[in-house]
Design an enzyme around this catalytic site. Structure first.
Site, PDB file in Angstrom:
ATOM      1  CB  SER A 149      -0.698  -0.112   1.137  1.00  0.00           C
ATOM      2  OG  SER A 149      -0.160  -0.113   2.518  1.00  0.00           O
ATOM      3  CG  HIS A 170      -3.473  -1.262  -1.970  1.00  0.00           C
ATOM      4  ND1 HIS A 170      -3.800  -0.056  -1.668  1.00  0.00           N
ATOM      5  CD2 HIS A 170      -3.351  -1.752  -0.580  1.00  0.00           C
ATOM      6  CE1 HIS A 170      -4.327   0.075  -0.462  1.00  0.00           C
ATOM      7  NE2 HIS A 170      -3.796  -1.079   0.064  1.00  0.00           N
ATOM      8  CD  GLU A 182      -5.294   2.995  -3.899  1.00  0.00           C
ATOM      9  OE1 GLU A 182      -5.451   4.142  -4.055  1.00  0.00           O
ATOM     10  OE2 GLU A 182      -4.452   2.571  -3.196  1.00  0.00           O
ATOM     11  CG  ASN A 190      -2.788   3.292   2.414  1.00  0.00           C
ATOM     12  OD1 ASN A 190      -4.069   3.274   2.991  1.00  0.00           O
ATOM     13  ND2 ASN A 190      -1.891   2.192   2.681  1.00  0.00           N
TER      14      ASN A 190
END
Length: 284
Positions: A149, A170, A182, A190
């Site tokens: 992340s 992700h 993602e 994040n």
């Protein structure tokens, strides 16, 4: 996104025939490395969408706990999905579990997989060592993906010989419920979320407000389902610490990336959040 449909097709270039037309890889077999909340969730979603999945971790005890969690999660999903059809609900659970197996030997299973998804500790050195080892055993067509992340995908991919078959993938926790995946540089969520969490910790460390008041304020004032301290405990204090440390190494002057003493102390004491029974809060 991966696992959204029953079959995930991706065009990749074969390293042995770089000038040739890209060949299509049909992902049918998936290996997930890491049996924690994220890895188990990824394995569940992959198995539920018809893929043959092997979940890998270091011990049978961890894998038994992961499998139990997956089964419990599947029953909740099935109960909602097939509310008026108990038979279909049971069949869904059993079929999904039938697509799932476990192993403690990653090298032994990656030779026959199409996609490897890594969901282990958020540490570049550890991830690089894992992928460097798996690169020697995986088939040429196998796609590698990291659930990182925060780390740069290029930095992880460079530990292998398959940079053209390496991706960032992700997922968000809990994987079976969260629709976002993602796979682009930057990890938007994040990049915004972790500094927010760290600012909440700094607010608490300065004595400006209690963690309970901060959580309540963000839930009532901003409409968030969880306060920042509840979320840190859910995500894992160790994961949060690894992320902020990695960013601090890359940009040590950025005030948003500075370490937080209370976080460091709790991690050192192995109080990592809900998964250990205590973090910023205590859990029974």
């Amino acid at each position: 996104m991966a696992f959204v449909t029953r079959q995930f097709v991706r065009s990749v270039s074969s390293s042995s025939t770089a000038a040739a037309t890209a060949k299509k890889i049909m992902v049918k077999h998936v290996t997930v490395i890491g049996g924690g909340l994220m890895g188990a969730g990824i394995a569940q979603v992959a198995a539920a969408t018809g893929h043959r999945v092997v979940l890998v971790d270091q011990s049978d005890d961890i894998l038994a706990k992961s499998t139990k969690g997956i089964e419990e999660s599947l029953k909740k999903v099935a109960k909602k999905k097939f509310a008026d059809n108990p038979k279909a609900s049971d069949e869904f659970v059993q079929k999904t579990l039938g697509n799932l197996s476990t192993s403690t030997d990653a090298a032994a299973v990656v030779h026959s997989t199409d996609l490897v998804v890594e969901a282990i500790v958020e540490n570049l050195k550890v991830k690089n060592e894992l992928f460097q080892r798996l690169d020697k055993f995986a088939a040429e067509h196998t796609i590698f993906a990291s659930n990182t992340s925060s780390l740069q995908i290029t930095s992880i991919a460079n530990a292998t010989t398959r940079q053209d078959r390496f991706a960032g993938l992700h997922f968000f926790n809990p994987v079976p419920l969260m629709k976002l995946v993602e796979d682009t540089p930057g990890f938007i969520v994040n990049r915004l979320l972790v500094p927010y969490l760290m600012e909440a910790v700094r607010l608490y460390e300065r004595g400006d407000a209690s963690k309970e008041d901060i959580d309540t304020a963000m839930k009532l004032g901003a409409g968030y389902p969880m306060g920042p301290f509840e979320l840190i405990d859910y995500v894992g204090l160790d994961t949060t610490k690894f992320i902020i440390e990695g960013w601090h190494e890359m940009d040590s002057q950025n005030p948003l990336f500075q370490p937080c003493p209370s976080l460091d102390k709790l991690v050192a004491e192995k109080k990592l959040g809900k998964k250990t029974g205590e973090g910023y809060y205590k859990y029974k």
